[in-house]
Design an enzyme around this catalytic site. Sequence first.
Site, short mmCIF file in Angstrom:
data_model
loop_
_atom_site.label_atom_id
_atom_site.label_comp_id
_atom_site.label_asym_id
_atom_site.label_seq_id
_atom_site.Cartn_x
_atom_site.Cartn_y
_atom_site.Cartn_z
N LYS A 193 -13.20 -76.95 23.82
CA LYS A 193 -12.90 -76.90 25.25
C LYS A 193 -13.97 -77.64 26.06
O LYS A 193 -15.11 -77.83 25.62
CB LYS A 193 -12.80 -75.43 25.73
CG LYS A 193 -11.54 -74.70 25.23
CD LYS A 193 -10.29 -75.21 25.91
CE LYS A 193 -9.01 -74.60 25.36
NZ LYS A 193 -8.77 -73.23 25.80
N ARG A 198 -8.40 -69.27 17.40
CA ARG A 198 -7.56 -70.48 17.42
C ARG A 198 -8.49 -71.70 17.46
O ARG A 198 -9.17 -71.94 18.44
CB ARG A 198 -6.64 -70.44 18.65
CG ARG A 198 -5.65 -71.57 18.75
CD ARG A 198 -4.77 -71.41 19.98
NE ARG A 198 -3.80 -72.49 20.08
CZ ARG A 198 -4.02 -73.65 20.68
NH1 ARG A 198 -5.20 -73.87 21.26
NH2 ARG A 198 -3.10 -74.59 20.72
#
Length: 370
Positions: free
Chosen positions: A305, A340
């Site tokens: 991210k 994830r």
Amino acid sequence: MRDRIYIQPIGFAPGPQHEDGDAVRLAGGMVYAHRFAVLLRRDGANIQRWLTSPEGIANVLGQLPDEVGAEAEAQWSNLRMAHPPLALGERTIRLDQPQIMGILNVTPDSFSDGGRYHGDEQVARSHAAAMLEAGAALLDIGGESTRPGAKPVWEGEEIERVLPAVAHAVQMGGAVSIDTRRAGVMAAALDAGAAIVNDVSALRSDPQSLELVAQRECPVVLMHAPGKGDDLHADARYDDVLLDVFDWLKERRDAAIKGGVARERIILDPGIGFGKSLAENLALLNALPLFHALGQPLVLGASRKRMIGALSNEAPADDRLGGSLTLALAGMNAGVQLLRVHDVRETVQARNVWRGLRDAALTDFAHLPD
């Protein structure tokens, strides 16, 4: 006047023996909590905060207003809840330890891989096989980018993108979740063998999705995102990001149950990176154990991210392995059940070493002589 209560684990131990038994096994996993903050909030303002161990929790709960008494008892029970395994057809995924959810984006504009797995079924298939061989318990397949500024994809095109990947993964024996917010894509993927729906809009984008998930009786991941339309990153305003996300997920959980989804099939995701600043993402990551009070298994999707780049001289998405592993370990230490990630092999290795340390901690405590 409205009161709300929150019970947050804030102190942890390698095992219960380190606190003479005054610790609880968090969400039935491999993390033990021995210190808790109980926060009473009234009309958006924090009124009182208690600190306690499990031995003192009954005394604290007895001091709470009647309006929040039942909710407090439910949260305390939820924090100690052992979640049953996910039964996904012939596959079973245990939730008493962290499991790895491998990401396969078959999109031309993925932020993390630049569209590497779009348009070439063989490349996508090889990557799926590598993730399964490396130890992924589940493959999460998506055909629409949800990065900020990404354009929406027509449902038919999304189906064309994901179905070959789903079919190949199922053929290889993998458990598959479909990352989509469209009921038509959900239905097509489930028909092709997918077993879980992962909806970044928490079943809000498509008015038919809730009914579909309830009818199919499949597990569903409900993720927090502030936006209501095509831009899930929009409309991000928080009084307290941690408690606001907690309340939002609770409301979506209850809406799903009301719509016919069995509670044991609901998984929650705090939505790291979706409509949240760096400071807000860090606040959520530092307080992940709180979300166990909702009584559902948790997903953490922080791999590659942008926040990692923001903390590391703007490292590009394909150069964020170290940060991704750090956040995955933060999730493990918080008792998160499903991680994830893009880098499956490396995360599985980190998980295995982490698990070895946890197992050893249960037997290596030195006792003083009687």
